[in-house]
Scaffold this motif. Structure first.
Motif, PDB file in Angstrom:
ATOM      1  N   LEU A 127       0.862  -1.178   0.000  1.00 55.31           N
ATOM      2  CA  LEU A 127       0.000   0.000   0.000  1.00 55.31           C
ATOM      3  C   LEU A 127       0.894   1.222   0.000  1.00 55.31           C
ATOM      4  CD1 LEU A 127      -2.707   1.514   0.320  1.00 55.31           C
ATOM      5  CD2 LEU A 127      -2.514   1.138   2.800  1.00 55.31           C
ATOM      6  N   VAL A 128       0.728   2.098  -0.992  1.00 58.78           N
ATOM      7  CA  VAL A 128       1.540   3.315  -1.117  1.00 58.78           C
ATOM      8  C   VAL A 128       0.637   4.529  -0.934  1.00 58.78           C
ATOM      9  CG1 VAL A 128       3.076   4.672  -2.583  1.00 58.78           C
ATOM     10  CG2 VAL A 128       3.109   2.171  -2.728  1.00 58.78           C
ATOM     11  N   THR A 129       0.956   5.353   0.051  1.00 57.13           N
ATOM     12  CA  THR A 129       0.168   6.554   0.308  1.00 57.13           C
ATOM     13  C   THR A 129       1.117   7.728   0.567  1.00 57.13           C
ATOM     14  OG1 THR A 129       0.076   6.367   2.732  1.00 57.13           O
ATOM     15  CG2 THR A 129      -1.538   5.084   1.472  1.00 57.13           C
ATOM     16  N   HIS A 130       0.545   8.891   0.731  1.00 54.42           N
ATOM     17  CA  HIS A 130       1.346  10.030   1.219  1.00 54.42           C
ATOM     18  C   HIS A 130       1.148  10.161   2.725  1.00 54.42           C
ATOM     19  CE1 HIS A 130       3.516  13.752   1.369  1.00 54.42           C
ATOM     20  NE2 HIS A 130       2.461  14.418   1.828  1.00 54.42           N
ATOM     21  N   ALA A 131      -0.102  10.201   3.143  1.00 55.72           N
ATOM     22  CA  ALA A 131      -0.411  10.349   4.563  1.00 55.72           C
ATOM     23  C   ALA A 131      -0.247   9.020   5.298  1.00 55.72           C
ATOM     24  CB  ALA A 131      -1.840  10.857   4.731  1.00 55.72           C
ATOM     25  N   PRO A 132      -0.011   9.090   6.607  1.00 52.98           N
ATOM     26  CA  PRO A 132       0.068   7.862   7.391  1.00 52.98           C
ATOM     27  C   PRO A 132      -1.314   7.337   7.761  1.00 52.98           C
ATOM     28  CG  PRO A 132       0.416   9.751   8.806  1.00 52.98           C
ATOM     29  CD  PRO A 132       0.272  10.282   7.404  1.00 52.98           C
ATOM     30  N   ALA A 133      -1.328   6.238   8.470  1.00 52.26           N
ATOM     31  CA  ALA A 133      -2.582   5.690   8.990  1.00 52.26           C
ATOM     32  C   ALA A 133      -2.914   6.356  10.329  1.00 52.26           C
ATOM     33  CB  ALA A 133      -2.459   4.177   9.168  1.00 52.26           C
ATOM     34  N   LYS A 134      -4.168   6.357  10.666  1.00 55.11           N
ATOM     35  CA  LYS A 134      -4.612   6.958  11.918  1.00 55.11           C
ATOM     36  C   LYS A 134      -3.962   6.267  13.115  1.00 55.11           C
ATOM     37  CE  LYS A 134      -7.323   9.569  14.501  1.00 55.11           C
ATOM     38  NZ  LYS A 134      -7.155  11.049  14.554  1.00 55.11           N
ATOM     39  N   GLY A 135      -3.285   7.064  13.940  1.00 59.22           N
ATOM     40  CA  GLY A 135      -2.690   6.524  15.149  1.00 59.22           C
ATOM     41  C   GLY A 135      -1.357   5.837  14.963  1.00 59.22           C
ATOM     42  N   ILE A 136      -0.852   5.814  13.727  1.00 54.67           N
ATOM     43  CA  ILE A 136       0.438   5.172  13.458  1.00 54.67           C
ATOM     44  C   ILE A 136       1.306   6.151  12.672  1.00 54.67           C
ATOM     45  CG2 ILE A 136       1.615   3.151  12.516  1.00 54.67           C
ATOM     46  CD1 ILE A 136      -1.102   1.738  12.461  1.00 54.67           C
ATOM     47  N   HIS A 137       2.269   6.748  13.314  1.00 51.64           N
ATOM     48  CA  HIS A 137       3.192   7.700  12.678  1.00 51.64           C
ATOM     49  C   HIS A 137       2.529   9.036  12.341  1.00 51.64           C
ATOM     50  CE1 HIS A 137       6.054   4.341  10.983  1.00 51.64           C
ATOM     51  NE2 HIS A 137       5.862   4.239  12.299  1.00 51.64           N
ATOM     52  N   ASP A 138       1.296   9.283  12.762  1.00 54.09           N
ATOM     53  CA  ASP A 138       0.651  10.542  12.387  1.00 54.09           C
ATOM     54  C   ASP A 138       0.812  11.591  13.485  1.00 54.09           C
ATOM     55  OD1 ASP A 138      -1.067   9.365  14.219  1.00 54.09           O
ATOM     56  OD2 ASP A 138      -2.900   9.928  13.142  1.00 54.09           O
ATOM     57  N   GLY A 139       0.341  12.801  13.180  1.00 53.10           N
ATOM     58  CA  GLY A 139       0.424  13.894  14.137  1.00 53.10           C
ATOM     59  C   GLY A 139      -0.939  14.245  14.688  1.00 53.10           C
ATOM     60  N   GLU A 140      -0.973  15.110  15.682  1.00 54.37           N
ATOM     61  CA  GLU A 140      -2.237  15.509  16.280  1.00 54.37           C
ATOM     62  C   GLU A 140      -2.898  16.643  15.501  1.00 54.37           C
ATOM     63  OE1 GLU A 140      -1.673  16.417  20.390  1.00 54.37           O
ATOM     64  OE2 GLU A 140      -1.022  14.384  20.916  1.00 54.37           O
ATOM     65  N   ASP A 141      -2.100  17.470  14.799  1.00 57.74           N
ATOM     66  CA  ASP A 141      -2.672  18.561  14.017  1.00 57.74           C
ATOM     67  C   ASP A 141      -3.374  18.006  12.786  1.00 57.74           C
ATOM     68  OD1 ASP A 141       0.023  17.842  13.209  1.00 57.74           O
ATOM     69  OD2 ASP A 141      -0.114  19.460  11.744  1.00 57.74           O
ATOM     70  N   LEU A 142      -4.428  18.675  12.345  1.00 61.78           N
ATOM     71  CA  LEU A 142      -5.255  18.174  11.248  1.00 61.78           C
ATOM     72  C   LEU A 142      -4.469  17.843   9.982  1.00 61.78           C
ATOM     73  CD1 LEU A 142      -8.048  17.470  10.132  1.00 61.78           C
ATOM     74  CD2 LEU A 142      -8.354  19.890   9.541  1.00 61.78           C
ATOM     75  N   PRO A 143      -3.553  18.724   9.514  1.00 53.99           N
ATOM     76  CA  PRO A 143      -2.834  18.406   8.273  1.00 53.99           C
ATOM     77  C   PRO A 143      -2.054  17.096   8.330  1.00 53.99           C
ATOM     78  CG  PRO A 143      -2.547  20.716   8.821  1.00 53.99           C
ATOM     79  CD  PRO A 143      -3.204  20.073  10.003  1.00 53.99           C
ATOM     80  N   HIS A 144      -1.621  16.690   9.523  1.00 51.43           N
ATOM     81  CA  HIS A 144      -0.779  15.500   9.634  1.00 51.43           C
ATOM     82  C   HIS A 144      -1.481  14.317  10.286  1.00 51.43           C
ATOM     83  CE1 HIS A 144       2.202  18.772   9.092  1.00 51.43           C
ATOM     84  NE2 HIS A 144       2.713  17.881   8.270  1.00 51.43           N
ATOM     85  N   GLN A 145      -2.790  14.431  10.460  1.00 51.25           N
ATOM     86  CA  GLN A 145      -3.543  13.282  10.960  1.00 51.25           C
ATOM     87  C   GLN A 145      -3.611  12.198   9.888  1.00 51.25           C
ATOM     88  OE1 GLN A 145      -7.412  14.341  12.473  1.00 51.25           O
ATOM     89  NE2 GLN A 145      -6.575  15.720  14.019  1.00 51.25           N
ATOM     90  N   GLY A 146      -3.629  10.954  10.331  1.00 48.91           N
ATOM     91  CA  GLY A 146      -3.702   9.833   9.404  1.00 48.91           C
ATOM     92  C   GLY A 146      -5.136   9.396   9.137  1.00 48.91           C
ATOM     93  N   PHE A 147      -5.281   8.476   8.211  1.00 48.85           N
ATOM     94  CA  PHE A 147      -6.600   7.990   7.816  1.00 48.85           C
ATOM     95  C   PHE A 147      -6.906   6.642   8.458  1.00 48.85           C
ATOM     96  CE2 PHE A 147      -5.563  10.944   4.416  1.00 48.85           C
ATOM     97  CZ  PHE A 147      -6.773  11.605   4.213  1.00 48.85           C
ATOM     98  N   GLN A 148      -8.071   6.556   9.072  1.00 46.34           N
ATOM     99  CA  GLN A 148      -8.512   5.312   9.689  1.00 46.34           C
ATOM    100  C   GLN A 148      -8.704   4.214   8.654  1.00 46.34           C
ATOM    101  OE1 GLN A 148      -8.873   4.534  13.007  1.00 46.34           O
ATOM    102  NE2 GLN A 148      -9.216   2.446  12.225  1.00 46.34           N
TER     103      GLN A 148
END
Length: 202
Positions: A127-148
Motif C-alpha cells: 500500500l503506497v500513500t502520502h499520509a500515514p494511517a490513523k494513530g500510526i506515525h501521524d500527528g495531532e494537528d489536522l494536516p498531519h492526521q492519518g486515515f482510519q
C-alpha cells in the motif's frame, strides 16, 4: 529479491546533488510517496535506470502542469509490477481545500472504487500513500492526521508493506522509521529508505 527505494518529502542530496552512479544496478524500483520535485523524480528514473512509481503529496499541485517525465502515477490504481501488487492512494487529510486533500469519507470512497480491482488481484502486497494511517506515525494537528481507512485496509488485506511519507522525521516527532501493524511492515519514506522485498521465488 527486489531492492526498492522509497522516497518522500525531501530531495536527497546523496541521490541528486552528489550522484556518483555507485548505486546503479543496485536499485530495482523506486516508489515516491509524494511532495517531491517533479524534476527530481525524472532524474531518478533516468540516472538509476529503473521505474519510478508515485502518488501525489498534498504539495504536488504543480504536477498538473509539470508531471514527472518518464515516471508512472499509481494514484487511485492497483497495478501488478513484476508480480508485486501495488495499491496507490496519495494525498493528505483535508485542511485548506487543496487538490490532493481528502476527508476520511472521501479517502474511503477512493479505495471502495477500487474494490473490483482488489478482488480481481486477490488483495495487494504494498500500500503506497502520502499520509500515514490513523494513530500510526501521524500527528495531532489536522494536516498531519492519518486515515482510519488505511488501518482497515491493512486489517482486511494484510499487505506485506505500507509505505507513506508526509510526517517528516526532522519535525521532532518521536516516531520510528519502521513499524509493524499486525502482519504489515510500515515504512516512513521521508527522504529515502532502501529495503529488500522478497518475491515469491526467494
Amino acid at each position: 529479491m527486489m531492492n526498492i527505494l522509497v522516497v518522500a518529502d525531501v530531495e536527497s542530496k546523496v541521490l541528486w546533488d552528489y550522484f556518483d552512479g555507485s548505486q546503479k544496478g543496485q536499485i530495482d524500483l523506486i516508489i515516491s510517496c509524494g511532495d517531491l520535485d517533479a524534476d527530481y523524480l525524472s532524474f531518478l528514473t533516468t540516472m538509476y535506470h529503473c521505474d519510478v512509481l508515485y502518488v501525489h503529496g498534498n504539495h504536488d499541485e504543480n504536477y498538473k502542469i509539470n508531471p514527472p517525465e518518464g515516471c508512472i502515477c499509481i494514484d487511485d490504481q492497483l497495478i501488478n509490477y513484476q508480480g508485486i501488487r501495488i495499491l496507490g492512494l496519495g494525498g493528505s487529510m483535508k485542511y485548506n481545500g487543496g487538490t490532493y486533500q481528502y476527508t476520511e469519507a472521501q479517502m474511503k470512497l477512493r479505495y471502495m472504487r477500487l474494490w473490483m480491482q482488489i478482488q480481481k488481484y486477490h488483495g495487494f502486497d504494498i500500500l503506497v500513500t502520502h499520509a500515514p494511517a490513523k494513530g500510526i506515525h501521524d500527528g495531532e494537528d489536522l494536516p498531519h492526521q492519518g486515515f482510519q481507512c488505511f488501518c482497515s485496509l491493512m486489517e482486511k488485506y494484510e499487505p506485506a508493506y505500507f509505505l507513506h511519507g508526509h510526517v517528516h522525521l526532522n519535525y521532532g516527532y518521536q516516531i520510528p522509521r519502521v513499524d509493524k501493524f499486525r502482519k504489515t511492515t510500515i515504512i516512513n519514506g521521508f527522504e529515502k529508505y532502501l529495503f529488500e522485498y522478497k518475491t515469491a521465488g526467494d
